[in-house]
Design a protein around this motif. Structure first.
Motif, PDB file in Angstrom:
ATOM      1  N   GLU A 112       1.184  -1.241  -0.221  1.00 36.47           N
ATOM      2  CA  GLU A 112       0.219  -0.384   0.056  1.00 36.47           C
ATOM      3  C   GLU A 112       1.323   1.255  -0.226  1.00 36.47           C
ATOM      4  O   GLU A 112       0.396   2.531  -1.023  1.00 36.47           O
TER       5      GLU A 112
ATOM      6  N   GLU B 132       1.377   4.063  -3.007  1.00 30.92           N
ATOM      7  CA  GLU B 132       0.751   5.610  -3.069  1.00 30.92           C
ATOM      8  C   GLU B 132       2.558   6.319  -3.244  1.00 30.92           C
ATOM      9  O   GLU B 132       1.950   7.521  -4.029  1.00 30.92           O
ATOM     10  N   GLN B 133       3.631   5.736  -3.049  1.00 29.19           N
ATOM     11  CA  GLN B 133       4.259   6.751  -2.814  1.00 29.19           C
ATOM     12  C   GLN B 133       5.675   6.465  -3.768  1.00 29.19           C
ATOM     13  O   GLN B 133       6.055   8.182  -4.258  1.00 29.19           O
TER      14      GLN B 133
END
Length: 694
Positions: free
Chosen positions: A130, A134-135
């Motif tokens: 996750e 996202e990053q």
């Protein structure tokens, strides 16, 4: 713990941009994993980065599949504000909402500042998948490239080249990273020519092996090693020969290939009548070929080319003949231009410079040549007055003709040979070896690792040309600012400092600046001080505090500044010198505070000494000062510093026994004068207060 693999697949990246981007991507991934508590530095970081012209990759072993749960104590408003008559106020409700707990879970915490509301917050760790999904797109988008491009109409992302594929795997699992319309998978691509179809990674740890099977060597250092071994092997086919070592070219071809092989080619020996510089430039800069030399170091009629393919049986002959044909055409061009240029000697090309623009506000290269001559004449005169052997006539001739090769066809075709061609033409046209050498070497050093011109005339021409350019640009407000230096003035100034430092010319920076407009001179002095600082720190490797100490005492004479820095470096570790440096800090602070309070030192008078420690220190200074002066004049700075260090016991005793800032104005002024004498007498070598002692 699983391994994590990220691969960014692209169209071919320019070779010079690959290594910095590879390093930056590795740093960004490491910072991300560390920041999000997905790797544990105490367990030892195993991170490897890879690159080829078509990919950047990072492989990290032992990545946590999720963050550990955390417990955090949050402090909110004061208890009195949060609760009135035992009932929660809006402030308490807001804090509870922010902390994600019920009002009933709020606690009273007593601190030195009073009673406050607090809450214990339990945070469940997020999964690595996750977080990475996202990053990572942000980190990829933030990689710096000297040039970016758009490739999707109406889309915001910019990158060095269009993105073709993404691989993101944590162990066996695909991480759904999405960037520039491409969603990550476990599918990559092999060599563009040698491997058909795609590559599917079942596990992140399979990366290098599966790429190798698909004719891609992703490990840069392994690829470099294979290229060097292949160059050696191909050269052994020619008895007594060796390939000419060229690490920058090795680096370039390493970043141009995924599956490198080396092929030996040849050219007609008749081309060896052309200057070696021309032949090597054509091979190296235009074709990325390695030159081969014989046992005596002379150029041999062969070359080596690094291919990004695996030639099939008999296919190497076709490739070899193709490369030989291309090189033959380039050599023919060079020979044609050489012959054409000889019909117009350099002396006849001077007038042509009137039509070649140097800079739109500064005129032509003819005008610059006239300005260069004036500077060269002045510097040569100063050098001769100080005993330097300079052939002034050769220098002026060289300066007059230095830029004439800009009109030569060979330079127009091979711009890398500017200056070199002029020197070769001067020699061929019988203008004298001193003139030819000066013109040939005028642009050396081009970088801090390059040698300076071997002759005084070449060094003076290099100084005059660079300084005139810098002075002219500053005079019209085109000095460098921040990272912007479009005219390469910092590089030119670095060359000046290097020539002054490494030549035997008895010249100082002030000799160059003499006669410059005062407003411009101040800017130039500051500019050159920065460049001397750069040279001392980055080229000579002196510690920053040594450099600061030396520059505080002046850097007009660059060689003298180097000698002082060497001496200071040699003695700075001794106990006496450390103590003296600390004492100089104290002296400097006392004198500065006195100045701020407008308390002035008086004329030093031995009759006002009130303590034996003052008399002893003054006597020792009086003895050491002329010794230090004599040693400094002969640049024996190490011994001079060792003599200064002998003051330590007397300086220590002085500060133990005496208070400088006493009420008695006469005694106070006299003691300040004694400290000022110490500072003034010995700070001509360096400002010892700049030395870090703890």
């Amino acid at each position: 713990m699983p391994a994590f693999l990220l691969e960014i697949g692209l169209e071919e990246i320019p070779a010079r941009m690959i290594a910095p981007a590879q390093a930056e991507l590795a740093r960004r991934v490491e910072d991300l994993l560390t920041r999000e508590r997905l790797i544990d530095a105490s367990e030892g970081l195993e991170l490897h980065s890879y690159s080829t012209p078509r990919r950047l990759a990072v492989l990290v072993k032992h990545v946590h599949e999720s963050q550990a749960d955390t417990e955090e104590q949050l402090t909110g408003p004061s208890w009195a504000v949060a609760f009135k008559d035992g009932q929660p106020t809006p402030a308490a409700q807001a804090f509870a909402k922010k902390a994600g707990v019920d009002i009933a879970a709020l606690m009273k915490t007593v601190t030195p500042k009073g009673e406050y509301v607090s809450a214990t917050v339990h945070r469940k760790g997020r999964t690595a998948s996750e977080i990475l999904a996202e990053q990572l797109p942000k980190e990829i988008a933030s990689i710096y490239w000297p040039k970016n491009m758009y490739w999707r109409a109406g889309k915001p992302e910019r990158f060095v080249r269009p993105l073709k594929w993404l691989v993101a795997i944590l162990g066996h699992q695909i991480v759904p990273v999405e960037f520039a319309g491409v969603t990550a998978s476990n599918v990559s691509r092999g060599h563009r020519i040698l491997h058909e179809g795609s590559i599917t990674f079942e596990h992140a740890g399979d990366y290098l092996g599966q790429l190798e099977a698909a004719y891609v060597t992703a490990d840069v250092e392994l690829r470099r090693h294979r290229i060097r071994k292949a160059l050696d092997a191909a050269t052994r086919l020619i008895p007594g020969a060796r390939w000419r070592e060229d690490e920058p070219l090795v680096d370039t071809v390493t970043h141009l290939t995924e599956w490198p092989t080396v092929l030996l080619g040849s050219f007609d020996a008749s081309y060896l009548t052309l200057p070696e510089e021309v032949l090597v430039t054509v091979m190296r800069d235009h074709q990325k070929y390695f030159a081969i030399e014989d046992a005596a170091g002379k150029l041999a009629p062969y070359f080596l080319t690094v291919l990004n393919t695996q030639p099939e049986e008999h296919g190497d002959e076709i490739i070899r003949h193709g490369n030989e044909r291309v090189l033959r055409a380039r050599f023919n061009d060079a020979r044609f231009f050489w012959d054409v240029d000889q019909k117009t000697p350099l002396t006849a090309r001077l007038e042509m410079l009137k039509t070649v623009t140097f800079q739109k506000d500064l005129g032509s290269y003819y005008a610059k040549t006239e300005a260069n001559i004036a500077v060269a004449e002045r510097l040569a005169g100063i050098a001769q007055q100080r005993g330097a052997a300079v052939d002034a006539a050769a220098l002026i001739t060289a300066t007059r003709l230095a830029k004439t090769d800009l009109t030569a066809e060979l330079v127009k075709e091979f711009t890398e040979l500017q200056g070199i061609v002029g020197g070769l033409y001067a020699r061929a046209q019988g203008l004298g070896e001193s003139v030819a050498q000066a013109i040939y070497w005028q642009y050396s050093p081009a970088g801090v690792d390059d040698p300076i011109a071997p002759t005084a005339e070449g060094q003076l021409l290099g100084l005059a040309d660079r300084f005139q350019t810098i002075q002219a640009m500053f005079s019209i407000g085109l000095e460098p600012s921040g990272s912007k230096d479009p005219f390469g003035l910092r590089r030119a100034a670095n060359g000046i400092v290097k020539i002054l430092a490494e030549s035997g010319l008895p010249l100082k920076l002030s000799d160059l600046l003499a006669g410059t407009d005062e407003a411009v001179k101040a800017k130039l002095a500051a500019f050159f001080r920065e460049r001397v600082e750069f040279y001392l720190r980055e080229v000579k490797g002196f510690a920053y505090d040594v450099v600061n100490a030396v520059l505080a005492a002046g850097c007009d004479d660059v060689r003298d500044a180097i000698a002082r820095a060497e001496a200071l470096t040699a003695v700075r570790g001794s106990a006496d010198f450390i103590a003296i440096s600390a004492a100089f800090k104290r002296i400097k602070n006392i004198l500065r505070q006195a100045e701020e309070k407008k308390i002035t030192a008086s004329t030093l008078a031995a009759t006002l000494f009130a303590d034996d420690s003052e008399r002893t220190l003054h006597a020792h200074i009086t003895e050491v000062d002329p010794q230090v002066v004599a040693l400094s004049e002969s640049r024996n700075y190490r011994e001079a510093l060792e003599r200064i260090a002998t003051l330590r016991p007397d300086v220590d005793l002085f500060f133990d026994k005496v208070m400088v800032m006493v009420e008695d104005e006469a005694v106070r002024g006299n003691r300040l004068a004694l400290l000022a004498q110490i500072q003034g007498s010995f700070s001509s070598i360096a400002d010892f207060s700049e030395i870090v002692t703890a």
